[in-house]
Design a protein around this motif. Structure first.
Motif, PDB file in Angstrom:
ATOM      1  N   PRO A  83      17.172   4.598  -7.856  1.00  0.00           N
ATOM      2  CA  PRO A  83      17.519   5.693  -7.097  1.00  0.00           C
ATOM      3  C   PRO A  83      16.126   6.792  -7.576  1.00  0.00           C
ATOM      4  O   PRO A  83      15.900   7.512  -6.576  1.00  0.00           O
ATOM      5  CB  PRO A  83      18.678   6.362  -7.544  1.00  0.00           C
ATOM      6  CG  PRO A  83      19.268   5.115  -8.024  1.00  0.00           C
ATOM      7  CD  PRO A  83      18.491   4.287  -8.705  1.00  0.00           C
ATOM      8  N   LEU A  84      15.625   6.567  -8.598  1.00  0.00           N
ATOM      9  CA  LEU A  84      14.796   7.721  -9.243  1.00  0.00           C
ATOM     10  C   LEU A  84      13.288   7.382  -8.623  1.00  0.00           C
ATOM     11  O   LEU A  84      12.705   8.442  -8.000  1.00  0.00           O
ATOM     12  CB  LEU A  84      14.501   7.541 -10.556  1.00  0.00           C
ATOM     13  CG  LEU A  84      13.468   8.546 -11.373  1.00  0.00           C
ATOM     14  CD1 LEU A  84      13.765   9.879 -11.180  1.00  0.00           C
ATOM     15  CD2 LEU A  84      13.426   8.102 -12.982  1.00  0.00           C
ATOM     16  N   VAL A  85      13.101   6.066  -8.531  1.00  0.00           N
ATOM     17  CA  VAL A  85      11.549   6.160  -7.764  1.00  0.00           C
ATOM     18  C   VAL A  85      11.636   6.103  -6.394  1.00  0.00           C
ATOM     19  O   VAL A  85      10.620   6.352  -5.699  1.00  0.00           O
ATOM     20  CB  VAL A  85      11.143   4.588  -8.198  1.00  0.00           C
ATOM     21  CG1 VAL A  85      11.812   3.315  -7.394  1.00  0.00           C
ATOM     22  CG2 VAL A  85       9.836   4.192  -7.990  1.00  0.00           C
ATOM     23  N   PRO A 117       0.567  -1.116  -0.065  1.00  0.00           N
ATOM     24  CA  PRO A 117       0.009  -0.084  -0.046  1.00  0.00           C
ATOM     25  C   PRO A 117       0.778   1.246   0.053  1.00  0.00           C
ATOM     26  O   PRO A 117       0.319   2.239  -0.509  1.00  0.00           O
ATOM     27  CB  PRO A 117      -1.005  -0.063   1.170  1.00  0.00           C
ATOM     28  CG  PRO A 117      -0.003  -0.930   2.125  1.00  0.00           C
ATOM     29  CD  PRO A 117       0.412  -1.931   1.288  1.00  0.00           C
ATOM     30  N   GLU A 118       1.970   1.262   0.405  1.00  0.00           N
ATOM     31  CA  GLU A 118       2.770   2.446   0.653  1.00  0.00           C
ATOM     32  C   GLU A 118       4.191   2.572  -0.161  1.00  0.00           C
ATOM     33  O   GLU A 118       4.621   3.545  -0.396  1.00  0.00           O
ATOM     34  CB  GLU A 118       3.373   2.710   2.024  1.00  0.00           C
ATOM     35  CG  GLU A 118       1.928   2.936   2.999  1.00  0.00           C
ATOM     36  CD  GLU A 118       1.209   4.314   2.490  1.00  0.00           C
ATOM     37  OE1 GLU A 118       1.710   4.991   1.783  1.00  0.00           O
ATOM     38  OE2 GLU A 118      -0.202   4.076   2.529  1.00  0.00           O
ATOM     39  N   ALA A 119       4.568   1.187  -0.481  1.00  0.00           N
ATOM     40  CA  ALA A 119       6.214   1.266  -1.057  1.00  0.00           C
ATOM     41  C   ALA A 119       6.174   1.947  -2.443  1.00  0.00           C
ATOM     42  O   ALA A 119       5.336   1.973  -3.131  1.00  0.00           O
ATOM     43  CB  ALA A 119       6.615  -0.091  -1.099  1.00  0.00           C
ATOM     44  N   PRO A 120       7.384   2.554  -2.715  1.00  0.00           N
ATOM     45  CA  PRO A 120       7.443   3.128  -3.812  1.00  0.00           C
ATOM     46  C   PRO A 120       7.348   1.976  -4.945  1.00  0.00           C
ATOM     47  O   PRO A 120       7.762   0.879  -4.784  1.00  0.00           O
ATOM     48  CB  PRO A 120       9.147   3.443  -3.962  1.00  0.00           C
ATOM     49  CG  PRO A 120       9.280   3.780  -2.589  1.00  0.00           C
ATOM     50  CD  PRO A 120       8.433   2.901  -1.645  1.00  0.00           C
ATOM     51  N   THR A 121       6.692   2.168  -6.074  1.00  0.00           N
ATOM     52  CA  THR A 121       6.173   1.125  -6.828  1.00  0.00           C
ATOM     53  C   THR A 121       6.494   1.605  -8.416  1.00  0.00           C
ATOM     54  O   THR A 121       5.970   2.751  -8.843  1.00  0.00           O
ATOM     55  CB  THR A 121       4.732   0.617  -6.719  1.00  0.00           C
ATOM     56  OG1 THR A 121       4.639   0.132  -5.379  1.00  0.00           O
ATOM     57  CG2 THR A 121       4.298  -0.196  -7.598  1.00  0.00           C
ATOM     58  N   ILE A 122       6.935   0.564  -9.113  1.00  0.00           N
ATOM     59  CA  ILE A 122       7.162   0.975 -10.464  1.00  0.00           C
ATOM     60  C   ILE A 122       6.231   0.026 -11.419  1.00  0.00           C
ATOM     61  O   ILE A 122       6.255  -1.130 -11.153  1.00  0.00           O
ATOM     62  CB  ILE A 122       8.652   0.515 -10.909  1.00  0.00           C
ATOM     63  CG1 ILE A 122       9.803   1.348 -10.068  1.00  0.00           C
ATOM     64  CG2 ILE A 122       9.015   0.735 -12.449  1.00  0.00           C
ATOM     65  CD1 ILE A 122      11.246   0.455 -10.338  1.00  0.00           C
TER      66      ILE A 122
END
Length: 380
Positions: free
Chosen positions: A343-345, A205-210
């Motif tokens: 690093p970008l995400v 629900p919260e993690a950076p996602t690609i």
């Protein structure tokens, strides 16, 4: 399943001239989803603006329109395809006869449905539509790609109005409006839909996602690079939603306790996929670039390395504005994913700046602008 014959309606069942007050709009955008989706977005908007109007799609039995158009609720009329040979051959010598037959069948359709305007989006069926409508029915041309194809170059010479997605498409005097998109995309509120979208795909629900996808069939380069970087992404606390294509598979070993890496054959709900993501890595077809820009999603575009280089040109306006980065197909490796995309995400400040820049290049009103133009031409 019975296949509709060329020149016969498919999926409609309407009488040739139903009682109506509004115009009949014929859209010609068959072959690929990149041609069909803008045509269907226009059709939906015409129907919203003029509920008394009638929209008929023109296509061939070889294209995806035989599946996509009836599902959207529009009648489909089929005419013989006229694929252009890429080199001198016996097929080239048979071209004049094939064109003549397709144009004749197209004119029969236009007369039978009572067409008030023909709108072409490029592709094989558009050439027949333009030649069939010439001198009989007014024409509107829309070019989605950065480089106009042969059909639209011909159509632009005959058209009452010419519109394009981006500047310098090769159609002189074209009005730049973007690409007509589905209302589910143009009206998308990513933030409001985020929790539902993450739950739908089984993402953290919260993690950076690609979000990773390579078109309807997937892309082997993207599949190899991201599956190779899956362990590093998981250990860094990054989730992935990866559409690998229905004929491909991606096997990744989930890192215990890490955000899920979710491989799927394809994405049926692009609105939820866009809402779930913080960053997208994808090809840069014209429709994809338009959708990503309209929803304001930061992107890393990996242009298809084949063709005339138009995918790189499609991406360039968003890249120049700062809303996306460009990585060539040969440069996208698992190490490049770890060194640059990871690093970008995880940098919310950079993503926020890219989001604002991307939104500035998007055209959420293209469907309405094109529909109003088409209805104006039909009325005249």
């Amino acid at each position: 399943m019975n296949t509709p014959q060329p020149g016969s309606p498919a999926g409609g069942g309407e009488s040739p001239h139903p009682e109506r007050k509004g115009p009949t709009v014929v859209v010609a955008g068959g072959g690929t989803a990149g041609h069909i989706e803008p045509a269907m977005a226009l059709a939906d908007t015409v129907r919203r603006l003029r509920p008394d109007s009638r929209v008929v799609a023109l296509g061939t039995e070889r294209g995806l329109e035989t599946e996509l158009v009836p599902k959207r609720g529009y009648p489909l009329e089929l005419v013989p395809p006229v694929p252009m040979p890429r080199k001198a051959s016996a097929e080239l010598l048979r071209m004049p006869m094939k064109v003549r037959d397709s144009v004749r069948r197209t004119r029969e359709v236009l007369d039978r449905v009572g067409a008030d305007v023909v709108v072409g989006f490029g592709g094989y069926v558009s050439l027949s539509a333009y030649l069939g409508a010439r001198g009989r029915v007014p024409i509107v041309v829309h070019e989605a790609n950065a480089r106009a194809g042969l059909s639209n170059k011909v159509g632009a010479r005959l058209a009452a109005r010419v519109l394009a997605a981006v500047p310098d498409s090769g159609l002189p005097g074209a009005r730049v409006i973007g690409i007509p998109l589905r209302e589910s995309i143009t009206g998308l509120d990513r933030a409001a839909l985020r929790a539902r979208a993450r739950a739908h795909y089984g993402l953290h629900p919260e993690a950076p996602t690609i979000l990773v996808f390579g078109g309807s069939q997937g892309a082997q380069t993207l599949n190899t690079a991201f599956s190779g970087a899956a362990d590093a992404l998981g250990r860094a606390g990054v989730g992935v939603l990866h559409a690998h294509g229905p004929k491909n598979t991606v096997a990744v070993q989930q890192v215990p306790g890490a955000p899920p890496y979710v491989p799927v054959p394809y994405l049926e709900r692009m609105d939820l996929a866009y809402a779930a993501a913080d960053l997208v890595v994808c090809r840069s077809g014209a429709m994809t670039v338009a959708e990503v820009s309209a929803v304001g999603l930061p992107a890393v575009f990996v242009p298809l390395p084949h063709g005339n280089g138009e995918q790189a040109l499609n991406a360039q306006p968003v890249v120049s504005a700062g809303g996306a980065r460009l990585v060539t197909d040969e440069e996208l490796t698992a190490q490049r994913v770890v060194d640059e995309i990871l690093p970008l995400v995880k940098d919310p400040d950079v993503l926020a700046r890219m989001n604002r820049a991307t939104l500035e290049t998007g055209h959420r009103e293209a469907d309405r602008v094109l529909a109003e133009t088409v209805l104006e031409v039909a009325a005249r």
